[in-house]
Design an enzyme around this catalytic site. Structure first.
Site, PDB file in Angstrom:
ATOM      1  N   LYS A 197       0.850  -1.192   0.000  1.00 34.24           N
ATOM      2  CA  LYS A 197       0.000   0.000   0.000  1.00 34.24           C
ATOM      3  C   LYS A 197       0.886   1.242   0.000  1.00 34.24           C
ATOM      4  CE  LYS A 197      -3.815   2.125   2.581  1.00 34.24           C
ATOM      5  NZ  LYS A 197      -4.674   1.985   3.777  1.00 34.24           N
ATOM      6  N   LYS A 250      -2.100  -1.621  -3.826  1.00 30.48           N
ATOM      7  CA  LYS A 250      -2.914  -0.409  -3.827  1.00 30.48           C
ATOM      8  C   LYS A 250      -2.011   0.814  -3.914  1.00 30.48           C
ATOM      9  CE  LYS A 250      -6.320   2.055  -0.992  1.00 30.48           C
ATOM     10  NZ  LYS A 250      -7.008   2.129   0.315  1.00 30.48           N
TER      11      LYS A 250
END
Length: 327
Positions: A197, A250
């Site tokens: 992330k 992400k």
């Protein structure tokens, strides 16, 4: 006349729509998608997120409308985010039995037991400071935050969540959550880790939807530097070793090289998160008539699968399901 036998006739396999469909290497289906939902405390509210046209915050009494549509479209999984009325330093609303995500989970599993509930496991929507853990000396305390994340995961599993998705990027969060779930008897509940992330500028609209903007500083001490590639593999490998069953990358669109790297170097399902900023840019351009939204979205999501994603978390899930069902 030139000797045409000296070159390949690649266009033979592009000669018609049927031919192109026959040899297509990558396809999309409703089985690929996880649709995010924002659950708001209160009654009879359905707020469109200003920066995310077509995405709504809904209260529990309006959730049935969303679930009915999702079910009819054939979308198999949703990801739940809570938007509580009250916040505190510890993010208590994340792990109490009557937390908004816990209530929503029970409602989903009662009315639509075949819809998979993926519970976002983080504290940022519930903390008064907007960070993903406890604050000590004006910084997020990694180790002190882990027990609260474990409590949140167990609480979500008790409510009926099918998959726990920790998004906080604390070191050791997967192993602590795995142990807590196992000790509570939830050995069969998988973990979908936000393993990779990045500290991305593409998250802005989400923070409007989830009301999770940090009240000071940023998240760069725990989310990854967008310039780094090898670090993603270290994060992914650690999470697999600690017990992750899925790995999320992400954002997705600007990180397709990372999706491919993670796919090539691990043996668990890879999930691409098509994040809010990626969604909002397309919607804004479409509303201005600058693009063909359907063609662009289908191309974009196909690129994520082609890069190696097994699943895609996307706010476009309902739109794409409708387009696929038109065929």
């Amino acid at each position: 006349m030139s000797n045409t036998s000296e070159f390949k006739r690649h266009r033979r396999l592009r000669s018609s729509a049927s031919m192109r469909s026959l040899v297509r290497e990558t396809t999309l289906s409703t089985d690929d998608f996880i649709y995010p939902l924002f659950i708001l405390e209160g009654t009879n509210i359905k707020n469109e997120v200003p920066s995310m046209p077509g995405v709504f915050q809904v209260t529990l009494d309006r959730l049935e409308e969303e679930l009915k549509e999702i079910h009819e479209l054939g979308i198999k999984a949703i990801m739940l985010f809570g938007v509580p009325n009250e916040k505190d330093e510890e993010g208590t609303g994340a792990f109490i039995a009557e937390g908004i995500v816990q209530q929503a989970t029970r409602k989903v599993k009662t009315g639509y037991p075949d819809i998979l509930v993926v519970a976002d496991t983080c504290l940022c929507e519930y903390t008064s400071h907007g960070h993903c853990g406890l604050i000590h000396n004006h910084d997020v305390d990694n180790d002190a935050s882990l027990p609260l994340l474990a409590k949140t995961a167990v609480s979500q599993a008790e409510a009926g969540a099918d998959i726990i998705a920790p998004s906080n990027m604390m070191d050791g969060f997967v192993t602590v959550i795995r142990h807590a779930l196992d000790e509570a008897g939830y050995t069969n509940i998988p973990i979908m880790s936000y393993a990779v992330k990045y500290a991305s500028a593409f998250y802005g609209p989400f923070r409007d939807a989830a009301d999770s903007t940090p009240q000071f500083g940023d998240r760069k001490t725990y989310q990854m530097d967008p310039a780094n590639r090898q670090e993603a593999l270290r994060e992914a490998e650690s999470d697999v070793a600690e017990g992750a069953d899925f790995l999320i990358v992400k954002p997705a669109l600007s990180y397709l090289d990372i999706v491919r790297d993670v796919k090539n170097n691990t043996n668990v399902p890879v999930v691409a998160y098509n994040v809010s900023g990626e969604y909002s840019m397309v919607k804004a351009a479409a509303l201005n008539g600058w693009i063909n939204e359907k063609e662009l979205v289908m191309e974009k999501l196909t690129s994520m699968k082609r890069a190696g994603a097994d699943l895609i978390i996307t706010y476009f899930a309902k739109d794409v399901a409708k387009w696929l069902n038109e065929k």
